[in-house]
Scaffold this motif. Structure first.
Motif, PDB file in Angstrom:
ATOM      1  N   LYS A 153     -16.635 -22.972 -43.455  1.00  0.00           N
ATOM      2  CA  LYS A 153     -16.032 -23.920 -42.536  1.00  0.00           C
ATOM      3  C   LYS A 153     -16.024 -23.337 -41.134  1.00  0.00           C
ATOM      4  O   LYS A 153     -15.737 -22.163 -40.948  1.00  0.00           O
ATOM      5  N   THR A 154     -16.337 -24.175 -40.155  1.00  0.00           N
ATOM      6  CA  THR A 154     -16.277 -23.742 -38.766  1.00  0.00           C
ATOM      7  C   THR A 154     -14.823 -23.607 -38.363  1.00  0.00           C
ATOM      8  O   THR A 154     -14.059 -24.561 -38.461  1.00  0.00           O
ATOM      9  N   LYS A 155     -14.437 -22.416 -37.924  1.00  0.00           N
ATOM     10  CA  LYS A 155     -13.048 -22.159 -37.548  1.00  0.00           C
ATOM     11  C   LYS A 155     -12.969 -21.901 -36.059  1.00  0.00           C
ATOM     12  O   LYS A 155     -13.641 -21.011 -35.537  1.00  0.00           O
ATOM     13  N   PHE A 156     -12.141 -22.673 -35.390  1.00  0.00           N
ATOM     14  CA  PHE A 156     -11.913 -22.510 -33.966  1.00  0.00           C
ATOM     15  C   PHE A 156     -10.698 -21.617 -33.765  1.00  0.00           C
ATOM     16  O   PHE A 156      -9.747 -21.663 -34.538  1.00  0.00           O
ATOM     17  N   GLY A 157     -10.737 -20.818 -32.710  1.00  0.00           N
ATOM     18  CA  GLY A 157      -9.627 -19.936 -32.397  1.00  0.00           C
ATOM     19  C   GLY A 157      -9.454 -19.810 -30.898  1.00  0.00           C
ATOM     20  O   GLY A 157      -9.993 -20.592 -30.120  1.00  0.00           O
ATOM     21  N   SER A 158      -8.750 -18.804 -30.500  1.00  0.00           N
ATOM     22  CA  SER A 158      -8.415 -18.598 -29.097  1.00  0.00           C
ATOM     23  C   SER A 158      -9.642 -18.253 -28.264  1.00  0.00           C
ATOM     24  O   SER A 158     -10.514 -17.506 -28.689  1.00  0.00           O
ATOM     25  N   SER A 169      -5.875 -19.771 -22.545  1.00  0.00           N
ATOM     26  CA  SER A 169      -4.807 -20.772 -22.493  1.00  0.00           C
ATOM     27  C   SER A 169      -4.237 -20.976 -23.889  1.00  0.00           C
ATOM     28  O   SER A 169      -4.724 -20.374 -24.844  1.00  0.00           O
ATOM     29  N   PRO A 170      -3.233 -21.856 -24.023  1.00  0.00           N
ATOM     30  CA  PRO A 170      -2.744 -22.169 -25.369  1.00  0.00           C
ATOM     31  C   PRO A 170      -3.887 -22.672 -26.260  1.00  0.00           C
ATOM     32  O   PRO A 170      -4.795 -23.361 -25.790  1.00  0.00           O
ATOM     33  N   VAL A 171      -3.847 -22.297 -27.522  1.00  0.00           N
ATOM     34  CA  VAL A 171      -4.926 -22.624 -28.453  1.00  0.00           C
ATOM     35  C   VAL A 171      -4.755 -24.039 -28.995  1.00  0.00           C
ATOM     36  O   VAL A 171      -3.683 -24.414 -29.458  1.00  0.00           O
ATOM     37  N   LEU A 172      -5.835 -24.807 -28.932  1.00  0.00           N
ATOM     38  CA  LEU A 172      -5.877 -26.135 -29.537  1.00  0.00           C
ATOM     39  C   LEU A 172      -6.294 -25.995 -30.994  1.00  0.00           C
ATOM     40  O   LEU A 172      -7.044 -25.084 -31.354  1.00  0.00           O
ATOM     41  N   ASP A 173      -5.820 -26.923 -31.835  1.00  0.00           N
ATOM     42  CA  ASP A 173      -6.311 -27.016 -33.212  1.00  0.00           C
ATOM     43  C   ASP A 173      -7.511 -27.942 -33.187  1.00  0.00           C
ATOM     44  O   ASP A 173      -7.392 -29.104 -32.781  1.00  0.00           O
ATOM     45  N   VAL A 174      -8.676 -27.438 -33.613  1.00  0.00           N
ATOM     46  CA  VAL A 174      -9.917 -28.210 -33.551  1.00  0.00           C
ATOM     47  C   VAL A 174     -10.632 -28.124 -34.887  1.00  0.00           C
ATOM     48  O   VAL A 174     -10.740 -27.047 -35.479  1.00  0.00           O
ATOM     49  N   SER A 175     -11.123 -29.267 -35.340  1.00  0.00           N
ATOM     50  CA  SER A 175     -12.025 -29.299 -36.491  1.00  0.00           C
ATOM     51  C   SER A 175     -13.176 -30.231 -36.128  1.00  0.00           C
ATOM     52  O   SER A 175     -13.054 -31.055 -35.222  1.00  0.00           O
ATOM     53  N   VAL A 176     -14.294 -30.089 -36.827  1.00  0.00           N
ATOM     54  CA  VAL A 176     -15.477 -30.875 -36.497  1.00  0.00           C
ATOM     55  C   VAL A 176     -16.088 -31.449 -37.765  1.00  0.00           C
ATOM     56  O   VAL A 176     -16.028 -30.846 -38.832  1.00  0.00           O
ATOM     57  N   ILE A 224     -22.371 -28.733 -37.672  1.00  0.00           N
ATOM     58  CA  ILE A 224     -22.893 -29.788 -36.815  1.00  0.00           C
ATOM     59  C   ILE A 224     -24.411 -29.849 -36.950  1.00  0.00           C
ATOM     60  O   ILE A 224     -25.049 -28.890 -37.380  1.00  0.00           O
ATOM     61  N   VAL A 225     -24.983 -31.012 -36.575  1.00  0.00           N
ATOM     62  CA  VAL A 225     -26.417 -31.226 -36.668  1.00  0.00           C
ATOM     63  C   VAL A 225     -26.953 -31.494 -35.269  1.00  0.00           C
ATOM     64  O   VAL A 225     -26.438 -32.374 -34.570  1.00  0.00           O
ATOM     65  N   ALA A 226     -27.961 -30.752 -34.870  1.00  0.00           N
ATOM     66  CA  ALA A 226     -28.536 -30.902 -33.536  1.00  0.00           C
ATOM     67  C   ALA A 226     -29.048 -32.327 -33.326  1.00  0.00           C
ATOM     68  O   ALA A 226     -29.593 -32.953 -34.235  1.00  0.00           O
ATOM     69  N   ASN A 227     -28.820 -32.838 -32.125  1.00  0.00           N
ATOM     70  CA  ASN A 227     -29.271 -34.160 -31.690  1.00  0.00           C
ATOM     71  C   ASN A 227     -28.598 -35.310 -32.441  1.00  0.00           C
ATOM     72  O   ASN A 227     -29.128 -36.405 -32.490  1.00  0.00           O
ATOM     73  N   LYS A 228     -27.442 -35.050 -33.036  1.00  0.00           N
ATOM     74  CA  LYS A 228     -26.644 -36.074 -33.723  1.00  0.00           C
ATOM     75  C   LYS A 228     -25.221 -36.013 -33.180  1.00  0.00           C
ATOM     76  O   LYS A 228     -24.808 -35.017 -32.599  1.00  0.00           O
ATOM     77  N   ASN A 229     -24.461 -37.074 -33.402  1.00  0.00           N
ATOM     78  CA  ASN A 229     -23.055 -37.077 -32.984  1.00  0.00           C
ATOM     79  C   ASN A 229     -22.214 -36.234 -33.936  1.00  0.00           C
ATOM     80  O   ASN A 229     -22.414 -36.266 -35.144  1.00  0.00           O
ATOM     81  N   GLY A 232      -5.337 -26.032 -22.275  1.00  0.00           N
ATOM     82  CA  GLY A 232      -5.510 -25.807 -23.713  1.00  0.00           C
ATOM     83  C   GLY A 232      -6.985 -25.630 -24.019  1.00  0.00           C
ATOM     84  O   GLY A 232      -7.825 -26.263 -23.383  1.00  0.00           O
ATOM     85  N   SER A 233      -7.304 -24.768 -24.990  1.00  0.00           N
ATOM     86  CA  SER A 233      -8.698 -24.557 -25.333  1.00  0.00           C
ATOM     87  C   SER A 233      -8.818 -23.967 -26.737  1.00  0.00           C
ATOM     88  O   SER A 233      -7.847 -23.462 -27.300  1.00  0.00           O
ATOM     89  N   ALA A 234     -10.047 -24.030 -27.260  1.00  0.00           N
ATOM     90  CA  ALA A 234     -10.390 -23.403 -28.539  1.00  0.00           C
ATOM     91  C   ALA A 234     -11.880 -23.105 -28.525  1.00  0.00           C
ATOM     92  O   ALA A 234     -12.662 -23.863 -27.946  1.00  0.00           O
ATOM     93  N   CYS A 235     -12.262 -22.009 -29.148  1.00  0.00           N
ATOM     94  CA  CYS A 235     -13.657 -21.586 -29.173  1.00  0.00           C
ATOM     95  C   CYS A 235     -14.055 -21.165 -30.585  1.00  0.00           C
ATOM     96  O   CYS A 235     -13.207 -20.788 -31.384  1.00  0.00           O
ATOM     97  N   THR A 236     -15.359 -21.218 -30.832  1.00  0.00           N
ATOM     98  CA  THR A 236     -15.876 -20.717 -32.097  1.00  0.00           C
ATOM     99  C   THR A 236     -17.281 -20.175 -31.890  1.00  0.00           C
ATOM    100  O   THR A 236     -17.984 -20.602 -30.977  1.00  0.00           O
ATOM    101  N   HIS A 237     -17.669 -19.257 -32.738  1.00  0.00           N
ATOM    102  CA  HIS A 237     -19.033 -18.749 -32.770  1.00  0.00           C
ATOM    103  C   HIS A 237     -19.628 -19.106 -34.130  1.00  0.00           C
ATOM    104  O   HIS A 237     -19.020 -18.828 -35.166  1.00  0.00           O
ATOM    105  N   VAL A 238     -20.761 -19.741 -34.094  1.00  0.00           N
ATOM    106  CA  VAL A 238     -21.415 -20.155 -35.339  1.00  0.00           C
ATOM    107  C   VAL A 238     -22.674 -19.323 -35.518  1.00  0.00           C
ATOM    108  O   VAL A 238     -23.392 -19.064 -34.598  1.00  0.00           O
TER     109      VAL A 238
END
Length: 148
Positions: free
Chosen positions: A29-34, A38-45, A50-55, A142-148
């Motif tokens: 699962k893609t996990k977003f973190g700090s 700034s304060p960390v947002l809770d983000v899921s996708v 994710i798939v390139a060139n798709k929503n 507010g923000s959240a980041c992830t590395h895939v």
């Protein structure tokens, strides 16, 4: 000769036992973190991954220390090797939630984003955040980041 026969028999038995055990593919699962800014947002996708060139649909929520007003926007950034990708997007947050949202109050929204083409299967970053619409006055609340 008997030792070789016993060894082969043991190996065949172990191979049949291993093949009999059900194999489960564990989806990572893609996990977003700090982002450290700034304060960390809770983000899921979704879809995940994710798939390139798709929503992709991002679910963004959190409790912020500042009011969310129509002066703010949501952004989704895609980075490959530390460089911004070609599909960085800004969205009016107040079209997705009822503004203003007072500081200390939980909010939740969904936002679709077109994933840029050409993302490698791994080795890219995604940043999601809320900042001011005014480019001369950057204020990340507010923000959240992830590395895939």
């Amino acid at each position: 000769m008997n030792q070789n026969f016993v060894l082969i028999l043991v190996l065949l038995i172990m191979l049949s036992i291993v093949n009999a055990i059900p194999h489960q593919l564990h989806k990572r699962k893609t996990k977003f973190g700090s982002c450290g800014l700034s304060p960390v947002l809770d983000v899921s996708v979704s879809p995940d991954p994710i798939v390139a060139n798709k929503n992709a649909t991002y679910t963004i929520s959190g409790i912020l220390k500042k009011d969310i007003t129509d002066a703010y926007q949501v952004f989704i950034l895609y980075y490959v090797d530390g460089a911004e990708g070609g599909n960085n997007q800004n969205f009016d947050i107040c079209t997705k939630i009822k503004c203003p949202v007072k500081a200390g109050t939980k909010f939740e929204m969904k936002q679709k984003s077109l994933v840029p083409p050409g993302l490698p299967p791994n080795g890219y970053d995604i940043g999601v955040g809320i900042d001011t619409k005014d480019n001369s006055k950057f204020e990340l609340i507010g923000s959240a980041c992830t590395h895939v």
